[in-house]
Design a protein around this motif. Structure first.
Motif, PDB file in Angstrom:
ATOM      1  N   SER A  42     -38.938  48.863  29.652  1.00 24.25           N
ATOM      2  CA  SER A  42     -39.013  49.845  30.744  1.00 24.25           C
ATOM      3  C   SER A  42     -38.767  49.185  32.095  1.00 24.25           C
ATOM      4  N   ASP A  81     -39.625  57.639  30.086  1.00 21.28           N
ATOM      5  CA  ASP A  81     -40.392  57.942  28.865  1.00 21.28           C
ATOM      6  C   ASP A  81     -41.358  59.103  29.103  1.00 21.28           C
ATOM      7  N   ASP A 156     -35.363  56.125  28.337  1.00 23.81           N
ATOM      8  CA  ASP A 156     -36.467  55.262  27.915  1.00 23.81           C
ATOM      9  C   ASP A 156     -37.233  55.967  26.796  1.00 23.81           C
ATOM     10  N   GLU A 157     -37.098  55.440  25.605  1.00 21.02           N
ATOM     11  CA  GLU A 157     -37.739  56.017  24.412  1.00 21.02           C
ATOM     12  C   GLU A 157     -37.542  57.533  24.312  1.00 21.02           C
TER      13      GLU A 157
HETATM   14 MG    MG Z   1     -41.657  51.019  27.884  1.00 20.67          MG
END
Ligand code: MG
Ligand code: ADP
Length: 235
Positions: A42, A81, A156-157
């Protein structure tokens, strides 16, 4: 082309969350970024998108995020995320707000409706975001990003919290975006997806890239999961 050159980030001036990250990502690449919790994914992603200051350089099509941040950001989209949206807006208002920021002049109604239908959220588009579930908020930020067809999409994810249909559709849309020459760069813990979906992968460990390149070369003979366990089970 996205060039990440010797990117380092320290939050406290002592320890580095990522150190000398160097990656080159070509147009059309679907690039997976893997590593355990706290490895620096991240942090790297936020620096690349201009959210964090950092040492080193990031260039997209030769444009520096440090020297020309607005020009750089015009071509990219970032989906964190945990998307933080303007909760008092409706989903549709938020999407249109994002399209305005990106200066999209065409009428995008049809495209928004297509994406909303695909992500099964069309019936909720006119409700305020504060009435949405986590997954619905994620879908709105995905639709807003896809609708302006960024040349670089950083996620992010992205698959955490998405239902299986939305996961399938997102992969389809990301593939379509890359087929037009755009770049998709995303972090994920879902190694099966990364292995099948990405043409290239980078592995980050304690803030350092320990392997990067073509999926086949990074994973070697076995599965990506086996490779991951080999890299992270040593200590
Ligand atoms: Mg992360
Ligand atoms: P990942 O996304 O791979 O799980 P992160 O980039 O979030 O890893 O974190 C890398 C390291 O940086 C961790 O040690 C984490 O505690 C630290 N870190 C992340 N964000 C911050 C922050 N805002 N302030 C201080 N330390 C942070």
């Amino acid at each position: 082309m996205l060039e990440i050159k010797n990117l380092s980030k320290s939050y406290d001036g002592k320890n580095y969350a990522c150190k000398d990250v160097t990656l080159t990502i070509d147009n059309g690449d679907i690039y997976g970024f893997i590593g355990p919790n706290g490895a620096g994914k991240s942090t790297t992603i936020k620096a690349v998108c201009g959210i964090h200051s950092f040492e080193g350089e990031v260039l997209f099509d030769g444009i520096s995020i440090k020297k020309e941040p607005v020009k750089f950001k015009k071509d990219i989209a970032y989906i964190p995320d945990n998307p933080v949206l303007y909760e008092h807006l409706t989903g549709l208002e938020y999407i249109n707000f994002i399209l305005n920021i990106y200066d999209v002049k065409e009428d995008m109604t049809e495209e928004i409706n297509r994406l909303a239908k695909m992500f099964s959220i069309e019936e909720r588009l006119n409700e305020p975001i504060n009435s949405y579930s986590h997954g619905m908020k994620q879908k709105i930020s995905i639709i807003a990003a896809l609708a302006h067809k960024p040349k670089l999409l950083v996620l992010d994810e992205p698959f955490v919290g998405l239902d299986p249909k939305a996961t399938f559709e997102l992969k389809e849309e990301l593939r379509n975006l890359c087929s037009t020459g755009s770049i998709v760069f995303f972090s994920s813990h879902v190694l099966d997806v990364v292995e099948k979906f990405c043409n290239k992968i980078a592995v980050i460990k304690n803030g350092n890239i320990v392997s990067s390149g073509l999926t086949q070369e990074v994973k070697g003979e076995g599965t990506l999961e086996e490779k991951f366990m080999e890299i992270f089970d040593r200590e």
